[in-house]
Scaffold this active site. Sequence first.
Site, PDB file in Angstrom:
ATOM      1  CB  VAL B  33     -16.095 -34.671   5.834  1.00 19.28           C
ATOM      2  CG1 VAL B  33     -16.122 -36.056   5.218  1.00 19.28           C
ATOM      3  CG2 VAL B  33     -15.477 -34.728   7.217  1.00 19.28           C
ATOM      4  CG  ASP B  34     -19.407 -34.548   2.990  1.00 19.53           C
ATOM      5  OD1 ASP B  34     -18.736 -35.551   2.657  1.00 19.53           O
ATOM      6  OD2 ASP B  34     -20.250 -34.562   3.895  1.00 19.53           O
ATOM      7  N   GLY B  36     -15.082 -31.415  -0.944  1.00 19.27           N
ATOM      8  CA  GLY B  36     -14.515 -31.785  -2.239  1.00 19.27           C
ATOM      9  C   GLY B  36     -13.028 -31.528  -2.348  1.00 19.27           C
ATOM     10  CB  SER B  38      -9.932 -36.069  -1.768  1.00 17.52           C
ATOM     11  OG  SER B  38      -9.465 -36.175  -0.450  1.00 17.52           O
ATOM     12  CB  THR B 111      -4.374 -30.797   6.240  1.00 16.28           C
ATOM     13  OG1 THR B 111      -5.082 -29.645   5.794  1.00 16.28           O
ATOM     14  CG2 THR B 111      -2.911 -30.620   5.977  1.00 16.28           C
ATOM     15  CG  LEU B 468      -0.176 -45.993  47.731  1.00 17.01           C
ATOM     16  CD1 LEU B 468      -0.598 -47.445  47.917  1.00 17.01           C
ATOM     17  CD2 LEU B 468      -0.921 -45.364  46.563  1.00 17.01           C
ATOM     18  N   GLY B 472       2.216 -44.188  55.861  1.00 18.41           N
ATOM     19  CA  GLY B 472       3.054 -43.954  57.036  1.00 18.41           C
ATOM     20  C   GLY B 472       4.078 -42.856  56.839  1.00 18.41           C
ATOM     21  CB  SER B 541       4.696 -36.252  45.461  1.00 17.56           C
ATOM     22  OG  SER B 541       5.371 -37.064  46.391  1.00 17.56           O
TER      23      SER B 541
END
Lengths: 300, 636
Positions: B33-34, B36, B38, B111, B468, B472, B541
């Site tokens: 980030v820092d 430099g 950009s 990036t 579920l 049954g 499943s």
Amino acid sequence: MSQLTHLERLEAESIHIMREVAAECENPVMLYSVGKDSSVMLHLAEKAFYPSKPPFPLMHVDTTWKFKEMIEFRDRRAKEVGMDLIVHINPEGKAAGVGPFTHGSAVHTDIMKTQGLKQALNKYKFDAAFGGARRDEEKSRAKERIFSFRSEQHRWDAKNQRPELWNIFNTRVHKGESMRVFPLSNWTELDIWQYIHKENIEIPSLYLSEIRPVVEKDGVLILVDDDRMPIGPNDVIQEKMVRFRTLGCYPLTGAVQSEATTLPEVIQEMLLTTTSERQGRVIDSDAGASMEKKKEEGYF
Amino acid sequence: MSHHDELIATDILGYLNAQENKSFLRFITCGSVDDGKSTLIGRLLYDSKLIYEDQLASIENDSKKSGTQGDNIDLALLVDGLAAEREQGITIDVAYRFFSTDKRKFIVADTPGHEQYTRNMATGASTADLAILLIDARYGVQVQTRRHAYIASLLGIRHIVCAINKMDLIDFSEDVHNKIESDFREFSKDLGFSDITCIPMSALDGDNVTSKSKRASWYQGPALLEHLETVDVDTGTLTSPFRLPVQWVNRPNLDFRGFSGTIASGTVNVGEEIIVLPSGKRSTVKEIITYDRNLDQAKEDQAVTITLEDEIDISRGDIICSKDHPAEQSDQFQAHLLWMSEKELFPGRQYLFKSTNKNLLASITRLKHKVNVNDLSLEPGRNLILNEVGVCTLSLSAPIAFDTYKNNRTTGSFILIDRHTNATVGVGMLDFSLRRAANVVWQELDVEKTQRAQLKHQKPAVLWFTGLSGSGKSTIANNVEKILFDMGRHTYILDGDNVRHGLNKDLGFTDADRVENIRRVSETAKLMTDAGLVTLVSFISPFRAERQIARSLLEENEFIEIHVNTPLEVAEARDVKGLYAKARAGKIKNFTGIDSEYQEPLNPEIVINTVDMTAEEAAERIVEYLKANGYLDTVA
């Protein structure tokens, strides 16, 4: 043997993108706005599919306020290339008489351009639409993908874009969703002009300077293109040597004074000039992030 | 923009002709980030005189509002695009910037260095030939530096620039610079970089960015821009074997059949013999067609259309190769995979696979290990989450022609797409073929499936009961089997609970284990179908994707999905095994319906509503379906 030059690389990349759309999308369309970028895009489409015709139609969202010459140019070029041309005008906007002089640029652009485009895309159910936008035009464009996903509401979500790696493009959409595809993403304004020069691509003569009748409104020179132009008591119609750096609705497009009557002279002026291309467009003079907002709402 | 080329003013045509022959370089910048980053890109644009006055005025304005450089222009604002990011003060996605000099045109992928955005860097790196790694001179090689170097290497970048930045803060110390350089070279010696150039700089002040710095007189190398203009990134792919992945078949009329695509590597000449994969058919190049003119020869990166001397069947996704050096073919691979989705990867699940114009189905059959991108160590794992890299085995629904990623970035790369959301969820690089497709030939047996079925006078099928817990399923399946048995049919029940006592006793109830559970049962059901049995599978499943895999393993009409549709309230009220009570009490984790999802079938063959009918009625209804659809016809 040498590698391809930068223009050859750009051309090949654009052709690859167009072929991918033709092969994978069900119902694509090419948005044609008659400007220099559209001219390049049309030329690339002819190249991409030769000896076949491009397998999709052209579509122009007409605001009814375009320069007269643009309309003549559009109709002639579509015929010469042999592609179908769809012209869409927002019927409600037309019925309500929406125009930039009466409703202001923001309302006019929203109704006739943004809403008109959405209507047309919905009406013809296009799942992919080519646009001529470039990443160098504006900061939010720099982050947009080449295949840019749009929701059913035509919204662009900057934070949720599909990763785009190599030249593999994910073209899949559900019914109602669509792709905006930008084959010129990696071109710059200078690339466009160089390519037009190299390939001898025809562009509207509005880009070249000649003596034209203009009125100065708020410091901007507006062409008197037809009799809908309101001429107030203080307006003076002047004959000036002018040309246009972008083409859109004539009341919203400022002319620049110039002596450039040939394409190389236009490029020369552009290279020596000190203001960017979009400054002539009234729409950009809002806050810095306005384009991003407009795009989230569906502006191309 | 004020290009300082004299020619522009004096001889514009001469200038334009000269500019037409510029070369091209794509690179990425990566840093924390820092670091430099950009600011560095802003500096390149600013010093290359590519910023218009109105753009400059706009950032001067912004600099006062949100800049971090006091009254000076904050060059980083030139490149920080989206509004939300500006507020956060960080770049969050990949942005592409353009600039050119008289020698080259550049595309920069900007990036982010933020930890969670590995995928963005990989995106930028995938089309880049060179990477600039920003290193803060005060801190040296950091965890992030290692990560960025690894990802650059993974994506096949061979040319590295270490921009050792903020040298102004350490008085341009040569010792510090040299220490960082040797640290980096040592760490990256196995990453396969062909050249590493370290440049001491200050992006803020412009030292060694576009012109040589006077403050680092000990540094003998070029400034960054000079290096970028002259570095040779010709990867030698022109001498690689010819590959043309067919993208679009060009048929304007019945007399013309051309194959359009972008040449992935090598060159091709008219009259050259080629081989088409995967069909293996051979022919000779008749014409190389472009809109401008027909060519005698075409090369890598050109988008062309070729015609062949012979009429052979070629479709999109086939690869036209040089006859003497064809691509390999396989449907089983080892690949490096970078996961890009919030939804994790489960081995066994099917994804859409897209590579060089070809769309297939793929499943990750095994995750061999994960790669820790910070220290390159290997770790075991059952799944991959966002931004993780893994080495896996990959199985495709059909063989493809390919090259390893190391040899060809175009024919060795692929993306994975979620079948339901259409999102791009993963990207991969093919390491090598497992050659199972070639070496482990399916053992042809003399007795075939149809013969075994005929002997039993029945049509084999899988009745897949999903629903579920407590809905049954097992009771109904049991009743169906009794009826079929009485009719003299050969059947077998695969029951979820029973299978977990044996075959699947090593599996738990996490999502990853559930996927594997179903995969094994699907394969077992397939074997039983092959043996001619009517197999009843009674499994919760819960995921559509796995049921889809089971269906795709079988032939059409062999798979009958039965949704035992009992509402959660009803199943929970019955709670035959007392499991719901335990789940509600938090004693069982990942219980379907409680804290794990159940995805209802979209188009099941049969839906049973157990609220309205008894298990016996349900069983009869299923047998009726089998009769009505010919499953119980006696086979002669």
